[in-house]
Design an enzyme around this catalytic site. Structure first.
Site, PDB file in Angstrom:
ATOM      1  CG  ASP A  46      -2.298   0.643   0.959  1.00 19.79           C
ATOM      2  OD1 ASP A  46      -2.443   1.822   0.598  1.00 19.79           O
ATOM      3  OD2 ASP A  46      -3.362  -0.054   0.983  1.00 19.79           O
ATOM      4  CG  HIS A  98      -0.827   1.747  -3.327  1.00 21.73           C
ATOM      5  ND1 HIS A  98      -2.305   1.553  -2.898  1.00 21.73           N
ATOM      6  CD2 HIS A  98      -0.592   0.328  -3.987  1.00 21.73           C
ATOM      7  CE1 HIS A  98      -2.469   0.232  -3.034  1.00 21.73           C
ATOM      8  NE2 HIS A  98      -1.441  -0.563  -3.574  1.00 21.73           N
TER       9      HIS A  98
END
Length: 429
Positions: free
Chosen positions: A252, A275
């Site tokens: 993430d 991310h």
């Protein structure tokens, strides 16, 4: 950070506020008393801990009964070390020697009488018995209301996430059960986390809430790209946080800067997979605080799904402003969305993209951003027509699409941009 992650952070924040009044009354007794209710200065208090103490208040968990065989639960020994160190004046040290020490949830509560250092030379392994993580012990390691803290060494905090990631249903279920974070700093001031490795968290690797003057330096955070919700470092309602010379690769956000963050310095960070480095999400909850003075400098992002990103909900519940954000000397290597401002962020279709925007994004600088994009859209500025982005400066932005099936381009809407020295296709003017 996904909407589920925001829920985790929000729920954690609400829980903390509820506990404040209780902690003000109970903390002193709870921290400085052992299982029998005796205080440090009472006769017979913690004889094992006293025997384990060396010069200068040093507590070796093996001398307190810990076993580094990777199987035996050593929670009691570690907590005994914490109680003794937190109760001692001056400089106190907890020593985690070489070995693999399994523990369940641990609540390191202060305030402490002196300054505590956790010397992590070995490895702590988080138990995968999820029945242990509940209520006040919902996270693996949580440090509460402590000033002058150091966590350093060459050891590892291993969340053992692969054993429980299959129980994470957050991608499908809005009201999913949140798995434990690895290391939570809750109302911690003047802290240093240095040299250690965090790996395979069950959820977030590190989460800071209501912290001031925290430095994370020379830390390594790692989890597979497909691991769910394993943010590297998240922060909210915190100020004067520095993340320096740190390598993060997760499933993430490498770093997510949440509401209420002020004076954040991110320097020399390598990110990937993951991310990217994000501000937000902003505007999902009522009465969020502003984000301001965030600097991201001298960083490298490799094969991430985003580069440097600002994301907010258009249907925000109350006004919030993100301002004075600077991104400088950033190298992109095969990043899908190198530069992105998204004021219409709406993960998993849990919101509307046609609300009356309450989020202001202004005074943002992108300077000397270079490298390659894995998609044609090297720059994406999607701002609200009701509340456009303002004061966006792009200087020497030269990121090119690495593929051959299309041309490098920018997608810009409702953004007031000044561009100098940029690749012409990315000027957004």
């Amino acid at each position: 950070m996904t909407r589920t992650q925001e829920m985790a952070s929000r729920n954690h924040s609400s829980t903390c506020r509820i506990l404040v009044s209780f902690l003000l009354v109970a903390t002193t007794v709870a921290v400085f008393a052992d299982a029998d209710g005796k205080k440090p200065d009472e006769k017979g208090y913690a004889p094992a801990a006293v025997a384990a103490a060396g010069a200068g208040g040093s507590y070796d968990i093996i001398k307190l009964g810990a076993n580094g065989n990777g199987r035996t639960d050593s929670s009691k020994a570690v907590m005994e070390a914490w109680k003794s160190a937190c109760g001692g004046a001056g400089k106190q040290t907890i020593v985690i020697p070489k070995g693999d020490f399994v523990t369940g949830p641990m609540d390191f509560t202060g305030p402490c009488k002196g300054a505590v250092t956790v010397q992590l030379d070995g490895n702590l392994l988080g138990s995968n018995d999820l029945s242990k993580y509940k209520g006040k012990l919902a996270n693996w390691i949580e440090v509460r209301k402590v000033d002058n803290l150091v966590i350093s060494g060459k050891g590892t905090l291993d969340g053992q996430g692969p054993g429980v990631w299959g129980k994470n249903s957050c991608a499908k279920n809005y009201n999913c059960k949140i798995l434990p974070n690895t290391l939570v700093l809750n109302t911690v001031n003047n802290a240093l986390v240095s040299g250690i490795t965090l790996k395979d968290a069950k959820f977030f690797h590190m989460n800071m809430f209501r912290c001031k003057d925290v430095t994370v330096q020379g830390v390594t955070i790692t989890a597979p790209a497909e691991s769910p919700n394993t943010d590297g470092i998240h922060m909210g309602d915190s100020s004067r946080v520095s993340i320096v010379g740190t390598a993060i690769g997760t499933g993430d956000d490498c770093i997510s800067v949440g509401p209420g963050s002020d004076g954040i310095n991110i320097t020399g960070v390598t990110c990937g997979p993951g991310h990217g480095i994000s501000v937000g999400s902003l505007g999902r909850y009522k009465d969020e605080k502003d984000v301001r003075d965030v600097t991201v400098r001298d960083c490298v992002l490799r094969n991430t799904t985003n580069g440097v990103r600002i994301k907010s909900y258009e249907d925000a519940l109350s006004p919030i402003t993100a301002s004075r954000l600077t991104y400088e000397n950033i190298r992109m290597e095969g990043v899908a969305n190198p530069i992105i401002i998204d004021q219409k962020y709406c993960p998993n279709k849990i919101c509307t993209s046609s609300g009356s925007s309450e989020v202001t994004v202004k005074d943002v600088t992108f300077k000397n951003i270079t490298g390659t994009s894995s998609t044609p859209e090297a720059v994406t500025l999607v701002c609200s027509d009701k509340l456009p982005c303002s004061g966006v400066q792009m200087q020497d932005v030269n990121v090119q699409y690495a593929g051959t099936d299309n041309k490098t381009m920018a997608v810009c809407s409702n953004a007031q941009v000044t561009a100098t020295g940029c690749l012409k296709e990315l000027a957004c003017v």
